[in-house]
Design a protein around this motif. Structure first.
Motif: not given
Length: 195
Positions: A71-80, A84-91, A119-128
């Protein structure tokens, strides 16, 4: 008046007078090549830097250096198309199996190799902090020389949560051996974008 209230009142009454902050202009560093300084510092602390001219070049590097079957995730639309784009709504706990996270930093510090993430560039605080491998996109124009410069830069920003991350997690307190990936990402890669 309770003991607590009387102690706090005494502390409030006995505050020292305010004094101006010290002049730190003498610590100003003018880097001849700030990108080279950053690269040397970051690789010296266990990280890996790729200098690129195009963001799309990341797509060629990822399969060579990371396990793309996981599994790979990103906040960058260019790499979607590769992650997978990180969702702010996901648990947040749903990201416990992330192999590689690719996010963009606000800026990076040449002095110690740290990147500044909010946090606005992390997508979710937990990601990094939860991913196995962290990749961060940094623009060369966003590099600053020292932490003094970094703190001056973030002093005027409005953010709820932010932090400096300086390389892969590590510890050297176990039998005097350096262990990478001790309590966070096993590796950290910076994609330094020349503009």
């Amino acid at each position: 008046m309770s003991s607590r209230e009387s102690i706090l009142a005494a502390v409030k009454q006995n505050q020292p007078s305010l004094s101006p902050l010290p002049d730190i202009s003498m610590f100003k560093v003018s880097e001849v090549d700030i990108a080279l300084k950053y690269t040397d510092t970051f690789t010296g602390i266990g990280g890996q830097v790729f200098t690129l001219t195009l963001l799309d070049a990341i797509k060629e590097i990822i399969p060579v250096h990371f396990d793309i079957s996981k599994r790979m995730v990103t906040t960058l639309q260019e790499l979607s198309d590769i992650a997978e784009l990180i969702s702010l709504d996901a648990e947040p706990h749903s990201y416990d199996d992330v192999e590689l996270a690719i996010i963009k930093a606000r800026f990076a510090v040449a002095e110690n190799g740290a990147v500044w993430l909010t946090e606005d560039v992390m997508g979710q605080r937990i990601i990094p902090y939860i991913c196995q491998h962290l990749a961060v996109v940094v623009t060369e124009s966003s590099l600053v020389s020292t932490m003094h410069d970094a703190y001056a830069k973030i002093a005027s920003e409005d953010y709820g949560f932010g932090g400096f991350i300086g390389g892969p997690s590590k510890t050297a307190d176990i039998e005097q051996a350096l262990v990478l990936g001790a309590h966070g990402p096993l590796s950290m890669t910076v994609f330094l974008i020349k503009e």
